[in-house]
Design a protein around this motif. Structure first.
Motif, PDB file in Angstrom:
ATOM      1  N   ASN A   1       5.322  -9.550 -13.093  1.00  0.00           N
ATOM      2  CA  ASN A   1       4.563  -9.932 -11.781  1.00  0.00           C
ATOM      3  C   ASN A   1       3.401 -11.398 -11.474  1.00  0.00           C
ATOM      4  OD1 ASN A   1       5.707  -7.650  -9.446  1.00  0.00           O
ATOM      5  ND2 ASN A   1       4.793  -6.866 -10.949  1.00  0.00           N
ATOM      6  N   ASP A   2       3.203 -11.727 -11.231  1.00  0.00           N
ATOM      7  CA  ASP A   2       2.426 -12.652 -10.465  1.00  0.00           C
ATOM      8  C   ASP A   2       1.366 -12.914  -9.818  1.00  0.00           C
ATOM      9  OD1 ASP A   2       1.349 -15.341 -11.327  1.00  0.00           O
ATOM     10  OD2 ASP A   2       2.641 -16.887 -10.734  1.00  0.00           O
ATOM     11  N   PHE A   3       0.064 -12.830 -10.059  1.00  0.00           N
ATOM     12  CA  PHE A   3      -1.466 -12.496  -9.227  1.00  0.00           C
ATOM     13  C   PHE A   3      -1.986 -13.599  -8.924  1.00  0.00           C
ATOM     14  CE2 PHE A   3       0.191  -8.152 -10.588  1.00  0.00           C
ATOM     15  CZ  PHE A   3       0.621  -7.727  -9.285  1.00  0.00           C
ATOM     16  N   ILE A   4      -2.258 -14.113  -7.728  1.00  0.00           N
ATOM     17  CA  ILE A   4      -2.887 -15.560  -7.846  1.00  0.00           C
ATOM     18  C   ILE A   4      -4.773 -15.005  -7.697  1.00  0.00           C
ATOM     19  CG2 ILE A   4      -3.229 -17.922  -7.229  1.00  0.00           C
ATOM     20  CD1 ILE A   4       0.015 -17.478  -7.200  1.00  0.00           C
ATOM     21  N   MET A   5      -5.235 -15.089  -7.883  1.00  0.00           N
ATOM     22  CA  MET A   5      -7.201 -14.871  -6.933  1.00  0.00           C
ATOM     23  C   MET A   5      -6.941 -16.273  -5.832  1.00  0.00           C
ATOM     24  SD  MET A   5      -8.704 -13.105  -8.247  1.00  0.00           S
ATOM     25  CE  MET A   5      -9.019 -11.749  -9.538  1.00  0.00           C
ATOM     26  N   PRO A   6      -6.887 -15.292  -4.634  1.00  0.00           N
ATOM     27  CA  PRO A   6      -6.823 -16.417  -3.490  1.00  0.00           C
ATOM     28  C   PRO A   6      -8.157 -17.144  -2.661  1.00  0.00           C
ATOM     29  CG  PRO A   6      -7.650 -13.551  -2.970  1.00  0.00           C
ATOM     30  CD  PRO A   6      -7.196 -14.046  -4.387  1.00  0.00           C
ATOM     31  N   SER A   7      -9.655 -16.649  -3.792  1.00  0.00           N
ATOM     32  CA  SER A   7     -10.271 -17.259  -3.337  1.00  0.00           C
ATOM     33  C   SER A   7     -11.547 -16.727  -4.448  1.00  0.00           C
ATOM     34  CB  SER A   7     -10.971 -17.236  -1.975  1.00  0.00           C
ATOM     35  OG  SER A   7     -11.505 -15.402  -1.241  1.00  0.00           O
ATOM     36  N   ARG A   8     -12.672 -17.427  -4.354  1.00  0.00           N
ATOM     37  CA  ARG A   8     -13.216 -16.697  -5.154  1.00  0.00           C
ATOM     38  C   ARG A   8     -14.909 -15.803  -4.365  1.00  0.00           C
ATOM     39  NH1 ARG A   8     -13.625 -19.940  -9.202  1.00  0.00           N
ATOM     40  NH2 ARG A   8     -13.484 -22.242  -8.513  1.00  0.00           N
ATOM     41  N   ALA A   9     -14.107 -14.858  -3.274  1.00  0.00           N
ATOM     42  CA  ALA A   9     -14.706 -13.785  -2.960  1.00  0.00           C
ATOM     43  C   ALA A   9     -14.827 -12.755  -3.484  1.00  0.00           C
ATOM     44  CB  ALA A   9     -13.949 -13.759  -1.805  1.00  0.00           C
ATOM     45  N   ASN A  10     -16.001 -12.008  -3.600  1.00  0.00           N
ATOM     46  CA  ASN A  10     -16.176 -10.871  -3.980  1.00  0.00           C
ATOM     47  C   ASN A  10     -15.633  -9.730  -3.720  1.00  0.00           C
ATOM     48  OD1 ASN A  10     -18.015 -12.426  -6.195  1.00  0.00           O
ATOM     49  ND2 ASN A  10     -19.460 -12.257  -4.838  1.00  0.00           N
ATOM     50  N   ASP A  11     -15.217  -8.059  -4.049  1.00  0.00           N
ATOM     51  CA  ASP A  11     -14.729  -7.637  -3.658  1.00  0.00           C
ATOM     52  C   ASP A  11     -13.540  -6.962  -2.634  1.00  0.00           C
ATOM     53  OD1 ASP A  11     -17.706  -6.221  -3.613  1.00  0.00           O
ATOM     54  OD2 ASP A  11     -17.825  -6.737  -1.081  1.00  0.00           O
TER      55      ASP A  11
ATOM     56  N   TYR B   1       0.996  -1.402  -0.150  1.00  0.00           N
ATOM     57  CA  TYR B   1       0.170   0.204  -0.130  1.00  0.00           C
ATOM     58  C   TYR B   1       0.675   1.198  -0.191  1.00  0.00           C
ATOM     59  CZ  TYR B   1      -3.271   3.087   2.101  1.00  0.00           C
ATOM     60  OH  TYR B   1      -4.270   5.071   2.254  1.00  0.00           O
ATOM     61  N   TRP B   2       0.538   1.866  -1.170  1.00  0.00           N
ATOM     62  CA  TRP B   2       1.931   3.082  -0.954  1.00  0.00           C
ATOM     63  C   TRP B   2       1.208   4.047  -1.932  1.00  0.00           C
ATOM     64  CZ3 TRP B   2       5.517   1.583   1.155  1.00  0.00           C
ATOM     65  CH2 TRP B   2       6.977   2.276   1.057  1.00  0.00           C
ATOM     66  N   PRO B   3      -0.123   4.742  -0.710  1.00  0.00           N
ATOM     67  CA  PRO B   3      -0.657   6.404  -1.171  1.00  0.00           C
ATOM     68  C   PRO B   3      -0.436   7.369  -2.331  1.00  0.00           C
ATOM     69  CG  PRO B   3      -0.451   6.169   0.901  1.00  0.00           C
ATOM     70  CD  PRO B   3       0.269   4.842   0.448  1.00  0.00           C
ATOM     71  N   GLY B   4       1.619   7.306  -2.104  1.00  0.00           N
ATOM     72  CA  GLY B   4       1.516   9.095  -2.453  1.00  0.00           C
ATOM     73  C   GLY B   4       2.442   9.207  -3.632  1.00  0.00           C
ATOM     74  N   TYR B   5       2.567  10.544  -3.531  1.00  0.00           N
ATOM     75  CA  TYR B   5       3.620  10.057  -5.522  1.00  0.00           C
ATOM     76  C   TYR B   5       4.329   9.281  -5.033  1.00  0.00           C
ATOM     77  CZ  TYR B   5       1.225  15.273  -5.209  1.00  0.00           C
ATOM     78  OH  TYR B   5       0.190  16.162  -5.373  1.00  0.00           O
ATOM     79  N   ALA B   6       4.396   8.464  -6.203  1.00  0.00           N
ATOM     80  CA  ALA B   6       5.282   7.088  -6.153  1.00  0.00           C
ATOM     81  C   ALA B   6       6.527   7.271  -7.599  1.00  0.00           C
ATOM     82  CB  ALA B   6       4.831   5.711  -6.079  1.00  0.00           C
ATOM     83  N   ASP B   7       6.487   8.386  -7.839  1.00  0.00           N
ATOM     84  CA  ASP B   7       7.509   8.404  -8.930  1.00  0.00           C
ATOM     85  C   ASP B   7       9.058   7.549  -8.689  1.00  0.00           C
ATOM     86  OD1 ASP B   7       6.637  11.198  -8.315  1.00  0.00           O
ATOM     87  OD2 ASP B   7       7.097  11.888  -9.473  1.00  0.00           O
ATOM     88  N   CYS B   8       8.470   7.028  -9.869  1.00  0.00           N
ATOM     89  CA  CYS B   8       9.800   6.024 -10.485  1.00  0.00           C
ATOM     90  C   CYS B   8      10.040   4.419 -10.238  1.00  0.00           C
ATOM     91  CB  CYS B   8      11.250   6.932 -10.996  1.00  0.00           C
ATOM     92  SG  CYS B   8      11.476   8.069 -11.791  1.00  0.00           S
ATOM     93  N   SER B   9       8.582   4.275  -9.326  1.00  0.00           N
ATOM     94  CA  SER B   9       8.667   3.126  -8.318  1.00  0.00           C
ATOM     95  C   SER B   9       8.651   2.499  -8.960  1.00  0.00           C
ATOM     96  CB  SER B   9       7.548   3.049  -6.859  1.00  0.00           C
ATOM     97  OG  SER B   9       7.073   4.119  -5.876  1.00  0.00           O
ATOM     98  N   VAL B  10       8.821   0.734  -8.215  1.00  0.00           N
ATOM     99  CA  VAL B  10       9.085  -0.313  -9.608  1.00  0.00           C
ATOM    100  C   VAL B  10       8.607  -1.721  -8.723  1.00  0.00           C
ATOM    101  CG1 VAL B  10      10.468  -1.873 -11.038  1.00  0.00           C
ATOM    102  CG2 VAL B  10      11.127   0.234 -11.306  1.00  0.00           C
ATOM    103  N   ILE B  11       7.734  -2.183  -8.996  1.00  0.00           N
ATOM    104  CA  ILE B  11       7.206  -3.798  -8.461  1.00  0.00           C
ATOM    105  C   ILE B  11       7.360  -4.092  -9.200  1.00  0.00           C
ATOM    106  CG2 ILE B  11       5.522  -4.666  -6.986  1.00  0.00           C
ATOM    107  CD1 ILE B  11       4.281  -2.599  -6.075  1.00  0.00           C
ATOM    108  N   GLU B  12       8.739  -5.171  -9.033  1.00  0.00           N
ATOM    109  CA  GLU B  12       8.684  -5.972 -10.420  1.00  0.00           C
ATOM    110  C   GLU B  12       9.049  -7.780  -9.862  1.00  0.00           C
ATOM    111  OE1 GLU B  12      12.140  -5.317 -12.500  1.00  0.00           O
ATOM    112  OE2 GLU B  12      13.047  -4.979 -11.478  1.00  0.00           O
ATOM    113  N   GLN B  13       8.291  -9.247 -10.503  1.00  0.00           N
ATOM    114  CA  GLN B  13       8.883 -10.278 -10.503  1.00  0.00           C
ATOM    115  C   GLN B  13       8.630 -10.567  -9.166  1.00  0.00           C
ATOM    116  OE1 GLN B  13      13.387  -9.679 -12.071  1.00  0.00           O
ATOM    117  NE2 GLN B  13      12.542 -11.269 -13.327  1.00  0.00           N
TER     118      GLN B  13
END
Length: 232
Positions: free
Chosen positions: A134-144, A97-109
């Motif tokens: 990145n690899d994003f895996i769904m945790p469950s069938r939950a909504n929201d 969770y990064w709400p502020g000005y995240a200039d040139c931030s990199v989230i990778e692999q």
């Protein structure tokens, strides 16, 4: 140092590193964090624009709130690479969770699983944020829930709304996707003036007011191994 050979177990309802002061530079490398509320909580809302935060080759396991979070409204140069995020079972957690000005931030692999929201950025989006490979895996069938939640910038009339940012070459696995669980959610949030991850929830009933502009979403895969291929 071999990644994963150092394990830090965090007590319940605690963060490994929590500060309400400005932190000018921080590096975690090759550590496994287990339990607690999370590993990093930077609670100051003041600008932190000196040297940034680098997180590399770490594992974040069984946390209940948020593995990595900042409340700064101006916090560029976040680097997160080659990490694994897996919150506690049934937790309503966020990976990053990064709400502020995240200039040139990199989230990778990185690998993300179980979180209600794997990555959340905004409302102070600024620009040139890269979420790549990145690899994003769904945790469950939950909504929201969502893999990536972008909070629009509703305060600067189109400025600092993400121009130059990229979501690119990621895999969004759909093995457990619920019918109302978007991959990328663009939505305002409930009142959260201190940008606290524990109070971080979408407000679906509030009229969307804000700007998201200049994002490039390209070369991603939206499928599992037994489903038809889809990409964007």
């Amino acid at each position: 140092r071999i990644p994963g050979t150092v394990t830090i177990r965090i007590s319940a309802n605690k963060f490994f590193f929590k500060s309400s002061s400005v932190v000018n530079s921080l590096l975690f490398d090759g550590i496994r964090f287990v339990g607690g509320s999370g590993a990093l909580r930077l609670a100051a809302t003041a600008a932190m624009v000196t040297n940034g935060v680098t997180i590399a080759r770490c594992e974040f396991l069984d946390y209940t709130t948020c593995a990595l979070s900042s409340s700064s409204v101006n916090h560029p140069w976040l680097r997160v690479r080659e990490c694994r995020f897996k919150c506690a079972e049934n937790a309503e957690a966020i990976g990053i969770y990064w709400p502020g000005y995240a200039d040139c931030s990199v989230i990778e692999q990185n690998v993300f699983t179980r979180n209600r929201y794997h990555i959340k950025v905004g409302p102070f989006l600024s620009g040139t944020i890269a979420i790549i490979r990145n690899d994003f895996i769904m945790p469950s069938r939950a909504n929201d829930r969502a893999d990536i939640w972008i909070v629009p910038n509703g305060r600067e009339h189109g400025n600092n709304s993400g121009f130059g940012s990229a979501i690119e070459a990621n895999k969004f696995g759909n093995e457990l996707q619920g019918p109302h669980a978007p991959r990328i959610l663009i939505c305002g949030e409930s009142d959260n003036p201190t940008y606290d991850p524990e109070k971080s929830f979408p407000d679906y009933n509030k009229a969307p007011i804000g700007w998201v502009s200049g994002w490039r979403i390209v070369g991603n895969r939206f499928s599992g191994i037994s489903t038809p291929q889809a990409s964007i």
